[in-house]
Design a protein around this motif. Structure first.
Motif, PDB file in Angstrom:
ATOM      1  N   ILE A   1       1.336  -1.329   0.039  1.00 53.01           N
ATOM      2  CA  ILE A   1      -0.138  -0.429  -0.354  1.00 53.01           C
ATOM      3  C   ILE A   1       1.042   0.993   0.375  1.00 53.01           C
ATOM      4  O   ILE A   1       2.185   1.191   1.008  1.00 53.01           O
ATOM      5  N   GLY A   2       0.656   2.221  -1.224  1.00 58.46           N
ATOM      6  CA  GLY A   2       1.393   3.299  -1.049  1.00 58.46           C
ATOM      7  C   GLY A   2       0.952   4.223  -0.384  1.00 58.46           C
ATOM      8  O   GLY A   2      -0.064   4.663  -0.113  1.00 58.46           O
ATOM      9  N   LEU A   3       1.986   4.524   0.208  1.00 56.29           N
ATOM     10  CA  LEU A   3       2.369   6.221   1.467  1.00 56.29           C
ATOM     11  C   LEU A   3       2.357   7.525   0.686  1.00 56.29           C
ATOM     12  O   LEU A   3       3.344   7.765   1.560  1.00 56.29           O
ATOM     13  N   PRO A   4       1.460   8.622   0.038  1.00 51.66           N
ATOM     14  CA  PRO A   4       1.533   9.413  -0.288  1.00 51.66           C
ATOM     15  C   PRO A   4       1.637  10.487   0.823  1.00 51.66           C
ATOM     16  O   PRO A   4       2.643  11.752   0.727  1.00 51.66           O
ATOM     17  N   LEU A   5       0.991  10.413   1.474  1.00 55.48           N
ATOM     18  CA  LEU A   5       1.097  11.746   1.967  1.00 55.48           C
ATOM     19  C   LEU A   5       1.092  11.311   3.779  1.00 55.48           C
ATOM     20  O   LEU A   5       0.492  10.339   5.164  1.00 55.48           O
ATOM     21  N   GLY A   6       1.242  12.668   4.736  1.00 53.78           N
ATOM     22  CA  GLY A   6       2.092  12.304   6.341  1.00 53.78           C
ATOM     23  C   GLY A   6       0.925  11.762   7.019  1.00 53.78           C
ATOM     24  O   GLY A   6       1.355  11.348   7.269  1.00 53.78           O
ATOM     25  N   ALA A   7      -0.801  12.120   7.290  1.00 55.01           N
ATOM     26  CA  ALA A   7      -1.423  11.626   7.899  1.00 55.01           C
ATOM     27  C   ALA A   7      -0.939  10.795   8.020  1.00 55.01           C
ATOM     28  O   ALA A   7      -1.643   9.447   8.687  1.00 55.01           O
ATOM     29  N   ASP A   8      -1.945   9.660   6.437  1.00 56.93           N
ATOM     30  CA  ASP A   8      -1.616   7.950   6.476  1.00 56.93           C
ATOM     31  C   ASP A   8      -1.009   7.769   7.044  1.00 56.93           C
ATOM     32  O   ASP A   8      -1.038   6.339   7.520  1.00 56.93           O
ATOM     33  N   ALA A   9       0.582   8.046   6.881  1.00 58.96           N
ATOM     34  CA  ALA A   9       2.373   7.775   7.026  1.00 58.96           C
ATOM     35  C   ALA A   9       2.124   7.178   8.119  1.00 58.96           C
ATOM     36  O   ALA A   9       2.018   6.641   9.139  1.00 58.96           O
ATOM     37  N   LEU A  10       1.917   8.652   9.167  1.00 60.47           N
ATOM     38  CA  LEU A  10       1.813   8.269  10.753  1.00 60.47           C
ATOM     39  C   LEU A  10       0.452   7.263  11.220  1.00 60.47           C
ATOM     40  O   LEU A  10       0.661   6.992  12.062  1.00 60.47           O
ATOM     41  N   GLY A  11      -0.704   7.677  10.606  1.00 59.50           N
ATOM     42  CA  GLY A  11      -1.853   7.343  10.832  1.00 59.50           C
ATOM     43  C   GLY A  11      -1.454   6.309  10.792  1.00 59.50           C
ATOM     44  O   GLY A  11      -2.365   4.532  12.201  1.00 59.50           O
ATOM     45  N   LEU A  12      -1.450   4.485  10.043  1.00 62.20           N
ATOM     46  CA  LEU A  12      -1.187   3.348   9.782  1.00 62.20           C
ATOM     47  C   LEU A  12       0.004   3.233  10.984  1.00 62.20           C
ATOM     48  O   LEU A  12       0.147   2.209  11.259  1.00 62.20           O
ATOM     49  N   ARG A  13       1.586   3.728  11.138  1.00 62.13           N
ATOM     50  CA  ARG A  13       1.798   3.797  12.396  1.00 62.13           C
ATOM     51  C   ARG A  13       1.529   3.514  13.153  1.00 62.13           C
ATOM     52  O   ARG A  13       1.485   2.587  14.159  1.00 62.13           O
ATOM     53  N   LEU A  14       0.540   4.536  13.867  1.00 57.64           N
ATOM     54  CA  LEU A  14      -0.231   4.482  15.376  1.00 57.64           C
ATOM     55  C   LEU A  14      -0.878   3.135  15.157  1.00 57.64           C
ATOM     56  O   LEU A  14      -0.919   2.044  16.710  1.00 57.64           O
TER      57      LEU A  14
ATOM     58  N   TYR B   1       7.293   9.997   0.375  1.00 57.63           N
ATOM     59  CA  TYR B   1       6.805   8.537   0.056  1.00 57.63           C
ATOM     60  C   TYR B   1       7.154   7.203   0.457  1.00 57.63           C
ATOM     61  O   TYR B   1       8.084   7.386   1.332  1.00 57.63           O
ATOM     62  N   GLU B   2       6.623   6.526   0.884  1.00 57.63           N
ATOM     63  CA  GLU B   2       7.012   4.995   1.523  1.00 57.63           C
ATOM     64  C   GLU B   2       5.543   4.229   1.287  1.00 57.63           C
ATOM     65  O   GLU B   2       4.731   3.721   0.844  1.00 57.63           O
ATOM     66  N   VAL B   3       5.766   2.920   1.661  1.00 54.93           N
ATOM     67  CA  VAL B   3       4.949   1.744   1.400  1.00 54.93           C
ATOM     68  C   VAL B   3       4.801   0.705   2.583  1.00 54.93           C
ATOM     69  O   VAL B   3       5.512   1.088   3.325  1.00 54.93           O
ATOM     70  N   MET B   4       3.944   0.129   2.764  1.00 50.87           N
ATOM     71  CA  MET B   4       3.185  -0.737   4.056  1.00 50.87           C
ATOM     72  C   MET B   4       3.011  -2.044   3.452  1.00 50.87           C
ATOM     73  O   MET B   4       2.540  -1.767   2.567  1.00 50.87           O
ATOM     74  N   MET B   5       3.720  -2.948   3.919  1.00 53.86           N
ATOM     75  CA  MET B   5       3.911  -3.997   2.770  1.00 53.86           C
ATOM     76  C   MET B   5       3.137  -5.567   3.959  1.00 53.86           C
ATOM     77  O   MET B   5       3.874  -5.492   5.241  1.00 53.86           O
ATOM     78  N   VAL B   6       2.954  -6.449   3.346  1.00 51.95           N
ATOM     79  CA  VAL B   6       2.994  -7.634   4.250  1.00 51.95           C
ATOM     80  C   VAL B   6       3.271  -8.899   2.944  1.00 51.95           C
ATOM     81  O   VAL B   6       3.074  -8.843   1.751  1.00 51.95           O
ATOM     82  N   GLY B   7       4.054 -10.051   4.197  1.00 55.58           N
ATOM     83  CA  GLY B   7       3.763 -11.157   3.096  1.00 55.58           C
ATOM     84  C   GLY B   7       5.696 -11.612   3.448  1.00 55.58           C
ATOM     85  O   GLY B   7       6.394 -11.267   3.948  1.00 55.58           O
ATOM     86  N   ASP B   8       6.617 -12.373   2.356  1.00 58.31           N
ATOM     87  CA  ASP B   8       7.253 -13.269   2.719  1.00 58.31           C
ATOM     88  C   ASP B   8       8.870 -12.295   2.857  1.00 58.31           C
ATOM     89  O   ASP B   8       9.610 -12.254   4.041  1.00 58.31           O
ATOM     90  N   ILE B   9       8.434 -10.948   2.706  1.00 55.72           N
ATOM     91  CA  ILE B   9       9.439  -9.414   2.586  1.00 55.72           C
ATOM     92  C   ILE B   9       9.553  -8.766   3.388  1.00 55.72           C
ATOM     93  O   ILE B   9      10.705  -8.098   4.028  1.00 55.72           O
ATOM     94  N   VAL B  10       8.657  -9.148   4.694  1.00 57.90           N
ATOM     95  CA  VAL B  10       8.373  -8.902   6.127  1.00 57.90           C
ATOM     96  C   VAL B  10       9.634  -9.766   7.236  1.00 57.90           C
ATOM     97  O   VAL B  10      10.796  -8.552   7.725  1.00 57.90           O
ATOM     98  N   GLU B  11       9.660 -11.012   6.191  1.00 56.44           N
ATOM     99  CA  GLU B  11      10.572 -11.492   7.241  1.00 56.44           C
ATOM    100  C   GLU B  11      12.994 -11.298   6.367  1.00 56.44           C
ATOM    101  O   GLU B  11      12.800 -11.371   7.824  1.00 56.44           O
TER     102      GLU B  11
ATOM    103  N   LEU C   1      -7.054   7.010   3.826  1.00 55.11           N
ATOM    104  CA  LEU C   1      -6.714   5.599   4.070  1.00 55.11           C
ATOM    105  C   LEU C   1      -7.113   4.486   4.690  1.00 55.11           C
ATOM    106  O   LEU C   1      -7.156   3.244   4.194  1.00 55.11           O
ATOM    107  N   LEU C   2      -6.822   5.409   6.206  1.00 47.90           N
ATOM    108  CA  LEU C   2      -7.004   4.057   7.336  1.00 47.90           C
ATOM    109  C   LEU C   2      -8.747   3.956   7.364  1.00 47.90           C
ATOM    110  O   LEU C   2      -8.903   2.941   7.215  1.00 47.90           O
ATOM    111  N   LEU C   3      -9.695   4.681   6.794  1.00 49.29           N
ATOM    112  CA  LEU C   3     -10.969   4.220   6.140  1.00 49.29           C
ATOM    113  C   LEU C   3     -11.257   3.692   5.503  1.00 49.29           C
ATOM    114  O   LEU C   3     -11.994   2.553   5.613  1.00 49.29           O
TER     115      LEU C   3
END
Length: 518
Positions: free
Chosen positions: A68-81, A210-220, A277-279
């Motif tokens: 999931i791409g994270l171009p916006l600051g509020a999305d990036a902070l919210g997803l972290r929290l 810009y950042e990405v949130m990721m799931v899958g083997d790449i996380v390991e 994005l979180l919604l």
């Protein structure tokens, strides 16, 4: 021979004080021999909420990852929290900068709240640009479930940054990696540090990141990369500096989270965790990109070998290998672009074989590092003549109010992304400059997807019409900046939107032998 002390009376009193301070600083040491236990990432478990989701993902998609791409600051902070709130087993956070501002305090408070629930927290921070955090880090590490380590720290026994000067060869080498991993199930990787400007919080200058949130083997893979740095000889436990703190002050942090969490819809915390994005994620209105992915990371040993040691240039070597395989186009987005002579020759060889090279970087007006622009300007005309295309961010290309309801006055590019042949996307911490390539450690993710790659590339090119000056050469070989967006058409022949003083500084810095440090 005259004693060294005999010259002291000849110096001004301030000079004597400076010499004494520098001498004391040089005698100070970093406790690299402080005892510490090695530790490894906790295995992924279906017993956690995020782990259950990760296992379901693997069952459905195999070895492919989800992004999931994270171009916006509020999305990036919210997803972290939100990730910190859902943590049940472990949190591993690795950052170049963690500031003691609202964003940093919320992030650290999320770590503390997780530790109170029994989550193991490992926080690894580079020690150069996180000001006045020693007390806060010492408070955190006083918690039995939190371990804070500083990477390649400066001495604490004297004026801190004088230690940078007296031990420059070591202290100049920094860890620039950035990642957050929770329960070994989800990670965030990209260009953001932890601070208000990186999340666009009430800043007059908007950091375009810009950042990405990721799931899958790449996380390991991200977790194993974290372990490599965490267990390095350069990672020093905060406890080694023996700062005395009042543990009861941890309750103030807990109170801060409670106040922010219940501060209504206008609060920083509420705005972040209720970002669009979180919604959308909660309502399954966003589909992750499904693709194969590869982590590339420099090793901590890069900081312990000679600058430019070919054996340790892991990230840039992989980038160069992929560039050589490109057949059509390379799109580089980097806030700082200094190819140096070898890099310029390399780019010229790509252009000679017909590969289109597009570089998006900061203009002199938008950059937050004027010396870096002086290094970039040295190669701009040369590469334009070779056929490269340059776009420079327009400093006033602000779209409007951000999700915090704030209207920035200017923008600076901080994103680090590369697209190769519209098929492979690189997202990470790497800038295209000597410091990232040779001096510091870096990391990033290659995402292999023709669909995502072409869409990502097309979106960038579309946004350039609004956000950037096109730089080229006129018929006389003179630099020309063109902006054309709707009815707004401008053509200039000097660095746009800059004062004479800013341009003068570029010329001054070009005279200095500092390119290798930029």
């Amino acid at each position: 021979m005259r004693s060294a002390f005999a010259v002291l009376p000849l110096l001004p009193r301030a000079g004597v004080l400076l010499l004494c301070t520098l001498w004391l600083t040089s005698c100070a040491s970093v406790p690299f021999d402080y005892p510490r236990e090695s530790s490894q990432t906790m295995p992924l478990s279906a017993d956690t909420t995020l782990g259950e989701f990760a296992f379901k993902w693997k069952q459905e998609h195999g070895t492919k990852a989800g992004f999931i791409g994270l171009p916006l600051g509020a999305d990036a902070l919210g997803l972290r929290l939100r990730m910190l709130e859902h943590a049940e087993h472990s949190i591993d956070a690795q950052y170049f900068i963690l500031k003691k501002d609202q964003a940093g305090t919320l992030f650290a408070s999320g770590l503390l709240a997780a530790a109170d629930r029994g989550v193991r927290v490992r926080l690894l921070i580079d020690d150069i640009f996180s000001p006045d955090v020693d007390e806060a880090f010492s408070l955190l590490t006083s918690h039995p479930n939190i371990d804070v380590r500083l990477f390649n720290p400066l001495p604490r026994q004297s004026v801190r940054y004088l230690g940078y000067l007296t031990d420059f060869k070591r202290a100049n080498r920094r860890m620039h990696n950035k990642s957050l991993t929770v329960d070994n199930a989800m990670s965030i990787v990209g260009g953001r540090n932890i601070g208000e400007e990186y999340f666009e919080i009430n800043q007059d200058v908007q950091f375009d990141d810009y950042e990405v949130m990721m799931v899958g083997d790449i996380v390991e893979d991200v977790s194993h990369g974290f372990d490599m740095f965490w267990n390095s000889d350069l990672a020093i436990p905060m406890a080694a500096f023996a700062l005395e703190v009042d543990v009861s002050e941890l309750n103030e942090w807990r109170d801060y989270v409670r106040q922010e969490a219940f501060n209504g819809k206008e609060g920083l915390y509420a705005t972040a965790i209720n970002s669009p994005l979180l919604l959308d994620l909660q309502e399954d209105r966003v589909e992750p990109v499904v693709a194969k992915a590869t982590l590339v990371t420099d090793r901590p040993e890069k900081l312990q070998t000679a600058v430019g040691d070919a054996a340790e240039l892991v990230v840039i070597d992989e980038m160069a290998r992929r560039f050589l395989e490109a057949s059509e186009e390379i799109l580089i987005v980097s806030p700082y672009y200094i190819p140096q002579k070898a890099g310029a020759q390399f780019m010229e060889s790509l252009l000679d074989k017909g590969v289109r090279v597009i570089v998006v970087t900061n203009s002199l007006a938008s950059t937050n590092h004027i010396p870096v622009h002086s290094g970039y300007a040295r190669y701009r005309t040369r590469l334009l003549k070779a056929g490269a295309e340059f776009y420079e961010i327009k400093v006033d290309a602000v779209a409007g109010k951000n999700l915090w309801g704030h209207q920035p006055e200017a923008v600076t590019l901080h994103s680090k992304a590369t697209v190769i042949d519209g098929e492979s996307i690189f997202i990470g911490s790497l800038n295209f400059d000597p410091r990232s390539i040779k001096i510091n450690t870096e990391m990033g993710i290659f995402i292999e997807s023709p669909e995502a790659g072409s869409a990502f590339r097309d979106n960038i090119m579309k946004e350039l019409a609004r956000m950037a000056w096109r730089v080229d050469l006129n018929e006389k070989g003179k630099l020309r900046w063109t902006y054309h967006n709707g009815d707004d058409h401008q053509v200039l022949y000097k660095e746009p939107q800059t004062s004479w003083w800013r341009r003068f500084q570029v010329g001054f810095y070009r005279l200095l032998p500092i390119e290798g440090q930029l």
